[in-house]
Design a protein around this motif. Sequence first.
Motif, short mmCIF file in Angstrom:
data_model
loop_
_atom_site.label_atom_id
_atom_site.label_comp_id
_atom_site.label_asym_id
_atom_site.label_seq_id
_atom_site.Cartn_x
_atom_site.Cartn_y
_atom_site.Cartn_z
N ARG A 30 0.84 -1.19 0.00
CA ARG A 30 0.00 0.00 0.00
C ARG A 30 0.88 1.24 0.00
NH1 ARG A 30 -5.09 -2.06 3.78
NH2 ARG A 30 -6.49 -2.26 1.99
N LEU A 31 0.41 2.29 -0.68
CA LEU A 31 1.18 3.53 -0.80
C LEU A 31 0.80 4.57 0.24
CD1 LEU A 31 1.24 3.90 -4.70
CD2 LEU A 31 3.03 2.96 -3.20
N GLY A 32 -0.18 4.27 1.08
CA GLY A 32 -0.55 5.22 2.12
C GLY A 32 -1.67 6.13 1.69
N PRO A 33 -1.92 7.20 2.48
CA PRO A 33 -3.02 8.12 2.19
C PRO A 33 -2.95 8.65 0.76
CG PRO A 33 -2.10 8.58 4.34
CD PRO A 33 -1.19 7.57 3.71
N CYS A 34 -4.12 8.77 0.15
CA CYS A 34 -4.19 9.16 -1.26
C CYS A 34 -4.11 10.67 -1.40
CB CYS A 34 -5.47 8.62 -1.88
SG CYS A 34 -5.51 8.78 -3.67
N ALA A 35 -2.93 11.20 -1.18
CA ALA A 35 -2.68 12.63 -1.33
C ALA A 35 -1.37 12.82 -2.07
CB ALA A 35 -2.61 13.30 0.05
N GLU A 36 -1.34 13.80 -2.95
CA GLU A 36 -0.12 14.04 -3.72
C GLU A 36 0.84 14.88 -2.88
OE1 GLU A 36 2.55 13.36 -6.30
OE2 GLU A 36 0.53 12.53 -6.57
#
Length: 242
Positions: A30-36
């Motif tokens: 998983r890449l973590g929270p979906c924020a750029e």
Amino acid sequence: MRSCLIFGPDASDDDVAAAFASGADALLLRLGPCAEDDARRRARARACAIIAAARRESGAVKLFVEVAPVGSDRVEADLDALFGPGPDGVFLPACDGAAVLQRMAVKLAVREAQAGLADGATRIGAFVGGDPAGVLALRSFAGAAPRLAALAFDEASLCVALGLPQTGGAVVETARALAILAAASAGVPGLAPPVEAGDAAAYAAARLEGFTGAIALRPGQVARIHQVFPAGENRQSAQSSA
């Protein structure tokens, strides 16, 4: 695919090594929270490093990366970053039906062509049934796409969406059944939700319901999953050997 072990962007090198040594059929990063932001960019870079290292190991476990939702601006950045080395597959965090799956398939085909990879080389796993619309769209997965590798029932998200204080109840049980039927009709593994304690009895109950594997949260759960879901058992007309 009987087991899929999840680990996050904050996993230590030892945790990553333990995941690869767990014997899981697939790993999901998983890449973590979906924020750029910088955290996600670091997570993408680390994912690429892990993928590249896995490529150097013969017989390495299949490695999937959970990307941003298809409708999010972040999904393009996720895929652009990952298609240096290219993962074995991507996992959709919330897949509300076959149309979402097919949109991702188009995005993957473009990246595969650019990277010189065979068309269809990148598989797609999906968390499904995580909200009411997703539950109602489950029937659309039959014959949806040859890239499909597995459907994992997102029971926790469904309970949040419905405002339920805990899992269980008639609505959730109906959704579980529909997720199982969706996977069977699509000819792919249906993965049961993770069990926090990794209780073998819970895995056994999931198998009796019709699930053919389960999501694991810790390496030690993988062996228990494999005890309950025997290797080589195939109760579906699978589209592939994923």
